[in-house]
Design a protein around this motif. Structure first.
Motif, PDB file in Angstrom:
ATOM      1  N   ARG A   2      41.636  46.505  36.369  1.00  0.00           N
ATOM      2  CA  ARG A   2      40.807  46.169  37.274  1.00  0.00           C
ATOM      3  C   ARG A   2      41.073  46.641  39.016  1.00  0.00           C
ATOM      4  N   THR A   3      40.641  46.853  40.112  1.00  0.00           N
ATOM      5  CA  THR A   3      41.037  47.643  40.916  1.00  0.00           C
ATOM      6  C   THR A   3      40.513  46.361  41.785  1.00  0.00           C
ATOM      7  N   LYS A   4      41.033  46.451  42.854  1.00  0.00           N
ATOM      8  CA  LYS A   4      41.427  45.355  44.164  1.00  0.00           C
ATOM      9  C   LYS A   4      41.165  46.180  45.229  1.00  0.00           C
ATOM     10  N   VAL A   5      40.418  45.587  46.505  1.00  0.00           N
ATOM     11  CA  VAL A   5      39.456  45.968  47.276  1.00  0.00           C
ATOM     12  C   VAL A   5      41.210  46.532  48.087  1.00  0.00           C
ATOM     13  N   GLU A   6      42.673  46.396  48.112  1.00  0.00           N
ATOM     14  CA  GLU A   6      43.477  46.461  48.900  1.00  0.00           C
ATOM     15  C   GLU A   6      44.112  47.867  48.623  1.00  0.00           C
ATOM     16  N   ASN A   7      43.215  48.191  47.655  1.00  0.00           N
ATOM     17  CA  ASN A   7      43.054  49.529  46.501  1.00  0.00           C
ATOM     18  C   ASN A   7      42.653  51.083  46.531  1.00  0.00           C
ATOM     19  N   VAL A   8      41.678  50.510  47.811  1.00  0.00           N
ATOM     20  CA  VAL A   8      40.339  51.529  48.117  1.00  0.00           C
ATOM     21  C   VAL A   8      39.873  51.352  49.777  1.00  0.00           C
ATOM     22  N   MET A   9      40.441  49.906  50.699  1.00  0.00           N
ATOM     23  CA  MET A   9      39.838  50.365  51.100  1.00  0.00           C
ATOM     24  C   MET A   9      40.234  50.742  52.728  1.00  0.00           C
ATOM     25  N   THR A  10      39.806  51.715  54.312  1.00  0.00           N
ATOM     26  CA  THR A  10      40.476  51.564  55.146  1.00  0.00           C
ATOM     27  C   THR A  10      41.253  50.752  55.932  1.00  0.00           C
ATOM     28  N   ARG A  11      42.011  51.460  56.670  1.00  0.00           N
ATOM     29  CA  ARG A  11      43.238  50.538  57.084  1.00  0.00           C
ATOM     30  C   ARG A  11      43.187  51.322  58.456  1.00  0.00           C
ATOM     31  N   ASN A  12      42.731  52.500  58.610  1.00  0.00           N
ATOM     32  CA  ASN A  12      42.736  52.927  59.786  1.00  0.00           C
ATOM     33  C   ASN A  12      41.088  52.100  60.381  1.00  0.00           C
ATOM     34  N   VAL A  13      41.193  51.328  61.093  1.00  0.00           N
ATOM     35  CA  VAL A  13      40.060  50.225  61.354  1.00  0.00           C
ATOM     36  C   VAL A  13      39.594  50.888  62.713  1.00  0.00           C
ATOM     37  N   ALA A  14      37.823  50.736  63.094  1.00  0.00           N
ATOM     38  CA  ALA A  14      37.301  50.582  64.744  1.00  0.00           C
ATOM     39  C   ALA A  14      36.770  49.866  64.367  1.00  0.00           C
ATOM     40  N   LEU A  15      36.954  49.544  65.913  1.00  0.00           N
ATOM     41  CA  LEU A  15      37.041  47.617  65.842  1.00  0.00           C
ATOM     42  C   LEU A  15      36.696  47.267  67.688  1.00  0.00           C
ATOM     43  N   VAL A  16      36.154  45.806  67.783  1.00  0.00           N
ATOM     44  CA  VAL A  16      35.257  46.334  69.628  1.00  0.00           C
ATOM     45  C   VAL A  16      36.046  44.260  69.737  1.00  0.00           C
ATOM     46  N   THR A  17      36.229  44.100  70.550  1.00  0.00           N
ATOM     47  CA  THR A  17      36.312  42.424  70.827  1.00  0.00           C
ATOM     48  C   THR A  17      35.681  41.795  71.399  1.00  0.00           C
ATOM     49  N   ALA A  18      35.632  40.910  71.674  1.00  0.00           N
ATOM     50  CA  ALA A  18      34.381  40.095  72.232  1.00  0.00           C
ATOM     51  C   ALA A  18      33.396  40.430  73.324  1.00  0.00           C
ATOM     52  N   ASP A  19      34.535  41.245  74.378  1.00  0.00           N
ATOM     53  CA  ASP A  19      34.267  41.248  75.905  1.00  0.00           C
ATOM     54  C   ASP A  19      33.831  43.214  75.569  1.00  0.00           C
ATOM     55  N   THR A  20      34.036  43.904  75.014  1.00  0.00           N
ATOM     56  CA  THR A  20      33.382  44.508  74.678  1.00  0.00           C
ATOM     57  C   THR A  20      31.694  44.782  75.078  1.00  0.00           C
ATOM     58  N   PRO A  21      31.180  46.235  76.723  1.00  0.00           N
ATOM     59  CA  PRO A  21      30.240  46.357  76.244  1.00  0.00           C
ATOM     60  C   PRO A  21      28.860  46.957  75.428  1.00  0.00           C
ATOM     61  N   PHE A  22      28.039  46.576  75.388  1.00  0.00           N
ATOM     62  CA  PHE A  22      26.887  47.292  74.217  1.00  0.00           C
ATOM     63  C   PHE A  22      26.917  48.258  74.581  1.00  0.00           C
ATOM     64  N   LYS A  23      27.123  49.128  75.660  1.00  0.00           N
ATOM     65  CA  LYS A  23      26.633  50.756  75.333  1.00  0.00           C
ATOM     66  C   LYS A  23      28.021  50.829  74.917  1.00  0.00           C
ATOM     67  N   ASP A  24      29.553  50.062  74.975  1.00  0.00           N
ATOM     68  CA  ASP A  24      30.603  50.362  74.728  1.00  0.00           C
ATOM     69  C   ASP A  24      30.659  51.006  72.901  1.00  0.00           C
ATOM     70  N   ILE A  25      29.956  49.378  72.491  1.00  0.00           N
ATOM     71  CA  ILE A  25      29.818  49.182  70.455  1.00  0.00           C
ATOM     72  C   ILE A  25      28.952  49.804  70.276  1.00  0.00           C
ATOM     73  N   ALA A  26      27.911  50.889  71.090  1.00  0.00           N
ATOM     74  CA  ALA A  26      27.245  51.866  70.121  1.00  0.00           C
ATOM     75  C   ALA A  26      27.283  53.473  70.433  1.00  0.00           C
ATOM     76  N   GLU A  27      28.882  53.407  71.283  1.00  0.00           N
ATOM     77  CA  GLU A  27      29.645  54.873  71.575  1.00  0.00           C
ATOM     78  C   GLU A  27      30.254  54.897  70.544  1.00  0.00           C
ATOM     79  N   THR A  28      30.734  53.450  70.134  1.00  0.00           N
ATOM     80  CA  THR A  28      31.802  53.452  69.090  1.00  0.00           C
ATOM     81  C   THR A  28      30.993  53.717  67.376  1.00  0.00           C
TER      82      THR A  28
END
Length: 232
Positions: A2-28
């Motif tokens: 049985r496959t685990k998540v770690e075998n198929v997940m993407t490790r290079n993740v697009a993310l934002v922080t709590a103070d990232t503005p709306f427009k920057d989130i949309a652009e990401t």
């Protein structure tokens, strides 16, 4: 097996922080071609998720919330009901940064979570991706529906080799020398002979857990129908 998540997940993740503005989130979201991004704190812990739906809901609420008798659309109401923390729609409408827009707490999995468990969570909550966290809640990857589907594009020859060598050859503590294996588009067909009916059924169940197996057709014949005696 049985496959685990770690075998198929993407490790290079697009993310934002709590103070990232709306427009920057949309652009990401647009630049990374994703439908949602995790929101992390200063220590990399996941505190929420912002999705396309959250951004669209903000615009919808801003335009329509103060209309007399306005009710959010069914999808938005269901999303709020599923979230453990339900925010005031008026507050969300005024939100300008990720912390004010995100769904929180985030629904997450660990790398050791079986892929089937991740799939069930996605289905239950109507989401397309899950942040993957370590034991301290820090982001280590993300798993999407597409990642889970990749399990089923494994070559038939690889599946057959694992079934013959690992399952029938090593894992099962029973005589399997007379069992034949054929794999076609992920469907494993078993033929041949085994000593007991219960053993043939156990073998089929174990093979069904091999990565990439879509189904198991068990045509194995048995000499002794021991299941017939178990009912007393």
């Amino acid at each position: 097996m049985r496959t685990k998540v770690e075998n198929v997940m993407t490790r290079n993740v697009a993310l934002v922080t709590a103070d990232t503005p709306f427009k920057d989130i949309a652009e990401t979201l647009i630049a990374c071609a994703v439908s949602a991004v995790p929101v992390v704190d200063g220590d990399g812990r996941v505190i929420g998720v912002v999705s396309e739906a959250d951004l669209l809901a903000k615009e919808e609420f801003r335009e329509q919330y103060y209309r007399e008798g306005y009710q959010p659309p069914l999808r938005a109401r269901l999303r709020h009901r599923l979230n453990q923390e339900v925010r005031d729609p008026k507050a969300r409408a005024r939100g300008d940064v990720a912390a004010e827009l995100m769904s929180s707490p985030a629904i997450t999995v660990t790398g050791k979570t079986p892929t089937v468990g991740a799939a069930r969570l996605m289905e239950a909550h109507g989401i397309k991706r899950l942040p993957v966290v370590d034991q301290d809640g820090r982001l280590v990857g993300i798993v999407s529906r597409r990642d889970l589907i990749r399990v089923f594009v494994r070559p038939d020859s690889d599946i057959a080799d694992e079934v013959r060598e690992e399952v029938l050859g090593r894992s099962l503590r029973m005589e399997t020398a007379q069992v034949n294996v054929r794999v076609d588009h992920g469907v494993v067909t078993l033929t041949g002979t085994m000593e007991r009916r219960s053993e043939a059924e156990i073998a089929a169940r174990v093979i069904g857990r091999v990565n990439g197996v879509v189904d198991v057709v068990n045509e194995v014949r048995w000499i002794q129908d021991d299941d017939a005696w178990s009912g007393g």
